[in-house]
Design a protein around this motif. Structure first.
Motif, mmCIF file in Angstrom:
data_model
loop_
_atom_site.group_PDB
_atom_site.id
_atom_site.type_symbol
_atom_site.label_atom_id
_atom_site.label_comp_id
_atom_site.label_asym_id
_atom_site.label_seq_id
_atom_site.Cartn_x
_atom_site.Cartn_y
_atom_site.Cartn_z
ATOM 1 N N HIS A 106 -5.271 10.785 5.885
ATOM 2 C CA HIS A 106 -6.040 10.062 7.107
ATOM 3 C C HIS A 106 -5.072 9.163 7.622
ATOM 4 O O HIS A 106 -3.895 9.530 8.008
ATOM 5 N N ARG A 107 -5.078 7.664 7.721
ATOM 6 C CA ARG A 107 -4.201 6.878 8.591
ATOM 7 C C ARG A 107 -3.376 5.954 7.350
ATOM 8 O O ARG A 107 -2.645 5.066 7.768
ATOM 9 N N ASN A 108 -3.418 6.529 6.048
ATOM 10 C CA ASN A 108 -2.547 6.060 5.066
ATOM 11 C C ASN A 108 -1.340 6.891 4.755
ATOM 12 O O ASN A 108 -0.900 6.570 3.417
ATOM 13 N N GLY A 109 -1.097 7.934 5.432
ATOM 14 C CA GLY A 109 0.090 8.667 5.074
ATOM 15 C C GLY A 109 1.547 7.951 4.839
ATOM 16 O O GLY A 109 2.269 7.989 3.794
ATOM 17 N N VAL A 110 1.629 7.076 5.584
ATOM 18 C CA VAL A 110 3.064 6.406 5.766
ATOM 19 C C VAL A 110 2.972 5.607 4.599
ATOM 20 O O VAL A 110 3.992 5.435 3.843
ATOM 21 N N LEU A 111 1.876 4.821 4.231
ATOM 22 C CA LEU A 111 1.727 3.906 3.250
ATOM 23 C C LEU A 111 1.947 4.728 1.871
ATOM 24 O O LEU A 111 2.703 4.279 0.995
ATOM 25 N N LEU A 112 1.294 5.877 1.716
ATOM 26 C CA LEU A 112 1.153 6.446 0.581
ATOM 27 C C LEU A 112 2.416 7.470 0.458
ATOM 28 O O LEU A 112 2.337 8.192 -0.682
ATOM 29 N N ALA A 113 3.183 7.419 1.259
ATOM 30 C CA ALA A 113 4.503 8.712 1.170
ATOM 31 C C ALA A 113 5.028 8.340 -0.109
ATOM 32 O O ALA A 113 5.410 9.567 -0.729
ATOM 33 N N PRO A 114 5.811 7.224 -0.362
ATOM 34 C CA PRO A 114 6.669 7.052 -1.680
ATOM 35 C C PRO A 114 5.749 7.627 -2.802
ATOM 36 O O PRO A 114 6.420 8.300 -3.676
ATOM 37 N N LYS A 165 -0.095 0.803 -5.251
ATOM 38 C CA LYS A 165 1.135 1.280 -5.673
ATOM 39 C C LYS A 165 1.910 1.781 -4.718
ATOM 40 O O LYS A 165 3.270 1.785 -4.535
ATOM 41 N N GLY A 166 1.338 2.430 -3.582
ATOM 42 C CA GLY A 166 2.271 2.917 -2.474
ATOM 43 C C GLY A 166 3.041 1.723 -1.690
ATOM 44 O O GLY A 166 4.133 1.749 -1.477
ATOM 45 N N ARG A 167 2.061 0.518 -1.619
ATOM 46 C CA ARG A 167 2.765 -0.606 -1.004
ATOM 47 C C ARG A 167 3.964 -1.048 -1.932
ATOM 48 O O ARG A 167 5.080 -1.530 -1.373
#
Length: 375
Positions: free
Chosen positions: A334-342, A67-69
Motif C-alpha cells: 500500500h503506501r508503505n512500500g518505500v518504508l518497507l523496501a529495505p 524494522k523498516g525505518r
C-alpha cells in the motif's frame, strides 16, 4: 539467457531492493520491468518513512514498520558506498496535526499507546505545534510529534538501488513485460515475457505492485491485491514553509531537499487510471493551503498519480503462496512500500536462498491475506 538463481518481476522499490539484497548474498539475479524502473507507485510516492505515523497498534505490523525505518537509517551510507545517487534522506520527524476535536481524540489515543510501548512521541497543544512549525494554521488544535520518522526521495532511492544492484551483477531488463510462468509439476521454474522469451530461475519473486494479482492468476492464485490510486502535486517553496512531514486528516506535506514541497494524496480504491485530475489537484491544493496558509504563494510545479498495491487490511503479502515451490510474493505494501523496501528485500533474499528471514513472515502470509479478504 542463462538460468539465474532469482528472477524478480517488477522494477519498483520492492523489486529493486529484493534484487540488490539477493545479489549481495552472491545470487545471480535478473529483474524484469514492464515499463521502466520506478515507473509505478515507487516513482509516484512522496517517500515518507512514517513507521509510527502509519501504525495502528502494538503488533507485528508495527514491528515490521519499525524494522523498516531502522534499516533505512544505515541504508544511505550503504548505497553511497555502492556509488549510487544520493537518495536525499531527511530525518526531521512527522507532525500529525488535528484541526478538529474528533481527530485530536484519535491522535491522543495513538500517543497513549505509543508512549506505553516505549516509542518516542510528544503530545503538543496547538500553540506548541506552531512553535515547532510556525507556519501552521491557527486552526491547529493539537498535534502528535513523532521525532524518529523521516523521508527520502523515492525515485532517487529506486535508482540508487538499481545502480548498487548492477554493480553486483544484477541484470535489469526494462520494457520486459512478464505475461506468465514456466512450471514443472508444482514448481515455478521461470517466467515468460510478452516477447516470447523464457527466463529460467531457481526462484521467482512476484513484486509487481498493483499488477501482481493479474499475474498470480496465471498460476491459479487469488491474490487479494488491488490498486488504490493516489494523486500528488508538488510546489516550489523557498524557504520551505515546514521542516517535518506535516500531516492532518486531509493531506500531507513533505518538504524536499531540492526546494519542492510534495503534497498528497488522494485515495481512490479500484481505480486503474493513474493520470491526475483537476478535482484531485483542487482538493489537495485547498487542503494544503488550509493546513499551511503560506503555501498559497508557492509556485505550482506538477501533478501526477500512482497506483498503490492495496490489501484488505493494509498489510503486505510476503513469502510463499498456494503451495507453489520456487515462488515468493512481495507486494501489497500500500503506501508503505518505500518504508518497507529495505527490510522486504532482506526477507525475500533470505527466503529465496534458503536462509532464515530477519523477521517472522507468518503475520504477512498469503494464507492470512486470503482469510482477511474473506471476512
Amino acid at each position: 539467457m542463462r538460468p539465474v538463481d532469482l528472477a524478480v518481476v517488477g522494477g519498483g522499490v520492492i523489486g529493486c531492493s529484493a534484487a540488490y539484497h539477493a545479489a549481495r548474498r552472491g545470487a545471480r539475479v535478473v529483474l524484469l520491468e514492464a515499463e521502466r524502473l520506478g515507473a509505478g507507485a515507487s516513482g509516484a510516492a512522496a517517500g515518507m518513512l512514517n513507521a509510527q505515523a502509519e501504525a495502528r497498534g502494538e503488533d507485528a505490523f508495527l514491528r515490521l514498520l519499525l524494522k523498516g525505518r531502522e534499516r533505512h537509517r544505515s541504508f544511505a551510507e550503504e548505497l553511497r558506498d555502492a556509488g549510487g545517487p544520493d537518495p536525499e534522506y531527511v530525518w526531521e520527524g512527522t507532525l500529525r496535526v488535528a484541526t478538529e476535536e474528533r481527530f485530536a481524540a484519535e491522535l491522543r489515543r495513538t500517543y497513549s499507546w505509543q508512549r506505553e510501548a516505549g516509542l518516542p512521541a510528544r503530545w503538543l497543544s496547538g500553540e506548541e505545534a506552531r512553535e515547532l512549525e510556525p507556519n501552521l494554521s491557527r486552526g491547529a488544535l493539537a498535534a502528535l510529534y513523532l521525532p524518529e520518522d523521516g523521508q527520502v526521495n523515492s525515485p532517487r532511492l529506486v535508482h540508487a538501488l538499481a545502480q548498487a544492484g548492477a554493480r553486483l551483477g544484477v541484470r535489469f531488463l526494462e520494457a520486459a513485460r512478464v505475461t506468465g510462468f514456466a512450471v514443472a509439476g508444482e514448481r515455478v521454474t521461470g517466467v515468460r515475457t510478452a516477447r516470447g522469451e523464457e527466463v529460467a530461475a531457481g526462484c521467482v519473486v512476484l513484486a509487481g505492485g498493483a499488477a501482481s494479482a493479474l499475474l498470480a492468476g496465471e498460476l491459479g492464485l487469488r491474490l487479494p491485491v488491488s490498486p488504490v490510486k493516489g494523486e500528488i502535486i508538488s510546489v516550489a517553496a523557498l524557504p520551505a514553509p515546514v521542516t517535518a512531514n506535516v500531516w492532518d486528516d486531509r493531506c500531507y506535506l513533505v518538504p524536499k531537499r531540492d526546494g519542492r514541497v510534495v503534497i498528497g494524496a488522494t485515495q481512490e480504491p479500484g481505480v486503474y487510471d493513474r493520470r491526475p485530475t483537476l478535482g484531485g489537484v483542487a482538493t489537495l491544493s485547498g487542503a494544503a493551503v488550509g493546513l499551511v496558509p503560506a503555501l498559497s504563494g508557492a509556485t505550482f510545479l506538477n501533478a501526477w498519480g500512482g497506483l498503490r498495491p492495496g490489501t484488505p487490511d493494509g498489510r503486505p503479502v510476503l513469502g510463499p503462496a498456494g503451495g507453489w515451490e520456487g515462488l515468493l510474493i512481495a507486494t501489497g505494501h500500500h503506501r508503505n512500500g518505500v518504508l518497507l523496501a529495505p527490510i522486504t528485500g532482506e526477507i525475500v533474499a533470505s527466503l529465496a536462498l534458503g536462509d532464515r528471514p530477519p523477521v517472522d513472515v507468518a503475520p504477512f502470509s498469503y494464507e492470512r491475506a486470503l482469510q482477511t479478504a474473506a471476512r
